[in-house]
Design a protein around this motif. Structure first.
Motif, PDB file in Angstrom:
ATOM      1  N   ALA A  58       0.983  -1.283  -0.048  1.00  0.00           N
ATOM      2  CA  ALA A  58       0.077   0.028   0.035  1.00  0.00           C
ATOM      3  C   ALA A  58       0.979   1.142  -0.092  1.00  0.00           C
ATOM      4  O   ALA A  58       2.143   1.236   0.552  1.00  0.00           O
ATOM      5  CB  ALA A  58      -0.689  -0.060   1.145  1.00  0.00           C
ATOM      6  N   GLU A  59       0.487   2.095  -0.687  1.00  0.00           N
ATOM      7  CA  GLU A  59       1.405   3.427  -0.696  1.00  0.00           C
ATOM      8  C   GLU A  59       1.407   4.027   0.697  1.00  0.00           C
ATOM      9  O   GLU A  59       2.610   4.660   0.778  1.00  0.00           O
ATOM     10  CB  GLU A  59       0.615   4.588  -1.648  1.00  0.00           C
ATOM     11  CG  GLU A  59       0.704   4.337  -3.186  1.00  0.00           C
ATOM     12  CD  GLU A  59      -0.247   5.372  -4.052  1.00  0.00           C
ATOM     13  OE1 GLU A  59      -0.923   6.482  -3.357  1.00  0.00           O
ATOM     14  OE2 GLU A  59      -0.040   5.481  -5.214  1.00  0.00           O
ATOM     15  N   LEU A  60       0.643   3.939   1.483  1.00  0.00           N
ATOM     16  CA  LEU A  60       0.734   4.477   2.775  1.00  0.00           C
ATOM     17  C   LEU A  60       1.870   3.627   3.609  1.00  0.00           C
ATOM     18  O   LEU A  60       2.120   4.168   4.816  1.00  0.00           O
ATOM     19  CB  LEU A  60      -0.804   4.377   3.543  1.00  0.00           C
ATOM     20  CG  LEU A  60      -1.706   5.342   3.097  1.00  0.00           C
ATOM     21  CD1 LEU A  60      -3.203   5.180   3.702  1.00  0.00           C
ATOM     22  CD2 LEU A  60      -1.460   6.737   3.179  1.00  0.00           C
ATOM     23  N   ARG A 112      -7.552   3.850  -3.234  1.00  0.00           N
ATOM     24  CA  ARG A 112      -8.734   4.071  -4.425  1.00  0.00           C
ATOM     25  C   ARG A 112      -8.486   2.515  -5.300  1.00  0.00           C
ATOM     26  O   ARG A 112      -9.376   2.000  -5.467  1.00  0.00           O
ATOM     27  CB  ARG A 112      -8.561   4.916  -5.364  1.00  0.00           C
ATOM     28  CG  ARG A 112      -9.710   5.072  -6.323  1.00  0.00           C
ATOM     29  CD  ARG A 112      -9.945   6.502  -6.749  1.00  0.00           C
ATOM     30  NE  ARG A 112     -11.057   6.433  -7.578  1.00  0.00           N
ATOM     31  CZ  ARG A 112     -11.353   7.770  -8.369  1.00  0.00           C
ATOM     32  NH1 ARG A 112     -11.051   8.832  -7.919  1.00  0.00           N
ATOM     33  NH2 ARG A 112     -12.646   7.662  -9.104  1.00  0.00           N
ATOM     34  N   ARG A 113      -7.294   1.922  -5.751  1.00  0.00           N
ATOM     35  CA  ARG A 113      -6.992   0.933  -6.267  1.00  0.00           C
ATOM     36  C   ARG A 113      -7.454  -0.473  -5.526  1.00  0.00           C
ATOM     37  O   ARG A 113      -8.163  -1.486  -5.865  1.00  0.00           O
ATOM     38  CB  ARG A 113      -5.841   0.736  -6.959  1.00  0.00           C
ATOM     39  CG  ARG A 113      -5.683   1.708  -8.200  1.00  0.00           C
ATOM     40  CD  ARG A 113      -6.517   1.264  -9.324  1.00  0.00           C
ATOM     41  NE  ARG A 113      -5.939   1.758 -10.708  1.00  0.00           N
ATOM     42  CZ  ARG A 113      -6.858   1.877 -11.419  1.00  0.00           C
ATOM     43  NH1 ARG A 113      -8.007   1.553 -11.511  1.00  0.00           N
ATOM     44  NH2 ARG A 113      -6.281   2.736 -12.575  1.00  0.00           N
ATOM     45  N   LEU A 114      -7.053  -0.260  -4.145  1.00  0.00           N
ATOM     46  CA  LEU A 114      -7.574  -1.224  -3.348  1.00  0.00           C
ATOM     47  C   LEU A 114      -8.996  -1.441  -3.164  1.00  0.00           C
ATOM     48  O   LEU A 114      -9.629  -2.617  -2.965  1.00  0.00           O
ATOM     49  CB  LEU A 114      -6.674  -0.921  -1.832  1.00  0.00           C
ATOM     50  CG  LEU A 114      -5.194  -1.295  -1.947  1.00  0.00           C
ATOM     51  CD1 LEU A 114      -4.689  -0.769  -0.542  1.00  0.00           C
ATOM     52  CD2 LEU A 114      -4.797  -2.780  -2.064  1.00  0.00           C
ATOM     53  N   GLU A 115      -9.614  -0.383  -3.132  1.00  0.00           N
ATOM     54  CA  GLU A 115     -11.178  -0.443  -2.868  1.00  0.00           C
ATOM     55  C   GLU A 115     -11.923  -1.047  -4.039  1.00  0.00           C
ATOM     56  O   GLU A 115     -12.671  -1.934  -3.957  1.00  0.00           O
ATOM     57  CB  GLU A 115     -11.607   0.973  -2.669  1.00  0.00           C
ATOM     58  CG  GLU A 115     -11.383   1.700  -1.033  1.00  0.00           C
ATOM     59  CD  GLU A 115     -12.038   3.153  -0.989  1.00  0.00           C
ATOM     60  OE1 GLU A 115     -13.036   3.084  -1.838  1.00  0.00           O
ATOM     61  OE2 GLU A 115     -11.224   4.015  -0.426  1.00  0.00           O
ATOM     62  N   GLU A 116     -11.278  -0.415  -5.357  1.00  0.00           N
ATOM     63  CA  GLU A 116     -11.638  -1.024  -6.564  1.00  0.00           C
ATOM     64  C   GLU A 116     -11.488  -2.525  -6.792  1.00  0.00           C
ATOM     65  O   GLU A 116     -12.514  -3.371  -7.198  1.00  0.00           O
ATOM     66  CB  GLU A 116     -11.157  -0.199  -7.397  1.00  0.00           C
ATOM     67  CG  GLU A 116     -11.622  -0.852  -8.876  1.00  0.00           C
ATOM     68  CD  GLU A 116     -10.776   0.211 -10.084  1.00  0.00           C
ATOM     69  OE1 GLU A 116     -11.108  -0.269 -11.454  1.00  0.00           O
ATOM     70  OE2 GLU A 116      -9.842   0.580  -9.761  1.00  0.00           O
ATOM     71  N   SER A 117     -10.437  -3.129  -6.143  1.00  0.00           N
ATOM     72  CA  SER A 117     -10.089  -4.671  -6.408  1.00  0.00           C
ATOM     73  C   SER A 117     -11.177  -5.511  -5.563  1.00  0.00           C
ATOM     74  O   SER A 117     -11.431  -6.446  -5.906  1.00  0.00           O
ATOM     75  CB  SER A 117      -8.634  -4.639  -6.098  1.00  0.00           C
ATOM     76  OG  SER A 117      -7.996  -3.945  -6.846  1.00  0.00           O
ATOM     77  N   ALA A 173      -5.761  -1.675   3.542  1.00  0.00           N
ATOM     78  CA  ALA A 173      -4.886  -3.056   3.676  1.00  0.00           C
ATOM     79  C   ALA A 173      -4.174  -3.161   5.008  1.00  0.00           C
ATOM     80  O   ALA A 173      -2.848  -3.143   4.871  1.00  0.00           O
ATOM     81  CB  ALA A 173      -3.936  -3.244   2.492  1.00  0.00           C
ATOM     82  N   GLU A 174      -4.799  -3.305   6.088  1.00  0.00           N
ATOM     83  CA  GLU A 174      -4.351  -3.161   7.285  1.00  0.00           C
ATOM     84  C   GLU A 174      -3.442  -4.550   7.574  1.00  0.00           C
ATOM     85  O   GLU A 174      -2.472  -4.491   8.173  1.00  0.00           O
ATOM     86  CB  GLU A 174      -5.182  -2.963   8.430  1.00  0.00           C
ATOM     87  CG  GLU A 174      -6.008  -4.140   8.982  1.00  0.00           C
ATOM     88  CD  GLU A 174      -7.425  -4.582   8.085  1.00  0.00           C
ATOM     89  OE1 GLU A 174      -7.891  -5.370   7.899  1.00  0.00           O
ATOM     90  OE2 GLU A 174      -7.883  -3.525   7.187  1.00  0.00           O
TER      91      GLU A 174
END
Length: 414
Positions: free
Chosen positions: A215-217, A267-272, A238-239
């Protein structure tokens, strides 16, 4: 692009023989999850996409593999004293479940702010849960203190060769089922899964590209490999891979064997997560969707390749999943909130509603705002939540409202 290969003269902490031994050791005690092609995701991404459904394990995550491989190698004295871990996630449940099955006492230390559902699930697998500290670091420190005081065996979530070898069995199964896979896309938190899987991918003459995803974070392993210093903080979907410090053993394996690391947006994680539910009818957590998020983020990198993606876990809070799905509907234009300026007079709402009716748009919720608005006293703001067929349908509605002389704006998501 040339892929990395096993170093010739410097033996790594985990070998293909360790992974094969783990596979034999845990056989029949974990689910041999399917690896299935997704025609729709393949069409969507331009790659041939195979999915490994590790969310179908009993505790809904691959973490069982490494935990079980470790437990089965304990001697009788260690089994009698029990094991301990610091975890509020899938490692806690996987370790507790298999320890309970094998009659080994388990203690899991969690931060005090751990959601109660995770506490009760872990206790349900027979573990003694101790809540200590406000952070994971505090819980981890307490677990190591108890290890020393009580003689427990500490089971690390990723930085242990036994854990890594167990996680590598995921790739062994994938390549047994689909030998033509030429690229593995694997989430990275602490690095246990990708370390084990890349050990398999680079062994026995294979030339499989291994791409990690963070994740970018939380680009912790990316920072380690690329010698960067990007911050690791924030609320990520994505904890499960939100790890601030990767392991030293796993970092060594990643640096030697992993070809690249891709960073993906929230946003990509949510979309996936949403796509996997809609297309594959399977529930994954944010970390479990990271592999698909990488394909959606960089389609040209993977176009034409035969890609294996590991759906590494399915433990997502139902309420959070509902939010993710609704936000995805909003981004795709199938659900929207429109802010319309009206004059405060009889029939104003009726006339607006007629336009929605004419275009067959379903109104879900209405909200008038007369007081907390910067409009004149005789004006009001109307928020309309509505359901449309697609983005084009939504655009036609907004055009019709503007033609009728209404000021209208779309309330956008971040």
């Amino acid at each position: 692009m040339a892929t990395k290969t096993l170093p010739a003269n410097a033996p790594l902490p985990v070998s293909i023989d360790d992974v094969r031994a783990a596979q034999a050791r845990i056989a029949g005690q974990i689910v041999r999850t399917p690896t299935l092609v997704s025609k729709t995701l393949s069409d969507l991404t331009g790659a041939t996409v195979y999915l490994k459904f590790e969310n179908l394990q009993f505790t809904a995550a691959y973490k069982e593999r490494g935990a079980l491989n470790t437990l089965l190698q304990l001697d009788e004295a260690a089994r009698a004293k029990g094991v301990i871990a610091a975890s509020a996630g899938n490692h806690a449940q996987g370790l507790a479940y298999h320890a309970n099955r094998l009659g080994i006492p388990s203690t899991i230390v969690m931060p005090k702010n751990t959601p109660i559902v995770k506490v009760t699930q872990t206790e349900g697998h027979g573990a003694n849960v101790i809540l200590e500290g406000e952070t994971f670091d505090a819980a981890y420190a307490h677990s190591r203190k108890l290890e020393a005081e009580k003689g427990y065996t500490f089971v690390h979530p990723f930085d242990d060769p036994r854990i890594i070898a167990g996680q590598g069995t995921v790739a062994l199964e994938m390549l047994e089922d689909v030998p033509e896979i030429d690229t593995l896309v694997i989430p990275i938190g602490g690095g246990g899964l990708i370390s084990g899987c890349s050990t398999v991918a680079k062994s026995e003459g294979r030339d499989i590209e291994v791409i990690g995803v963070q994740a970018e974070l939380y680009p912790s392993m990316y920072n380690r490999v690329h010698h960067t210093d990007m911050p690791c903080a924030g609320d990520t979907l994505a904890e499960g891979i939100a790890v601030k410090e990767p392991g030293s053993i796993t970092a060594r394996l990643v640096e030697a064997l992993v070809d690249d690391i891709v960073l993906v947006s929230e946003r990509r994680l949510e979309e996936s997560v949403s796509l996997l539910l809609q297309i594959e009818k399977t529930v994954v957590e944010g970390a479990g969707a990271a592999g698909l998020a990488a394909l959606l983020s960089e389609p040209q990198r993977f176009k034409g390749k035969t890609v294996g993606i590991i759906l590494c876990g399915g433990n997502i809070d139902p309420r959070l999943l509902a939010y993710v799905l609704l936000r995805d509907l909003a981004r795709s234009g199938r659900m929207a909130r429109l802010r319309i300026r009206l004059q405060d007079r009889p029939g104003a709402l009726f006339r607006v509603a007629q336009i929605f009716d004419q275009l067959s748009v379903n109104i879900l919720e209405l909200s008038h705002q007369r007081i907390f608005t910067n409009l004149p006293a005789k004006g009001l703001s109307l928020d309309v939540e509505c359901e449309t067929r697609d983005r084009d349908h939504l655009e036609r509605l907004m055009t019709a409202l503007r033609r009728a002389q209404y000021e209208v704006q779309l309330v956008e998501l971040a």
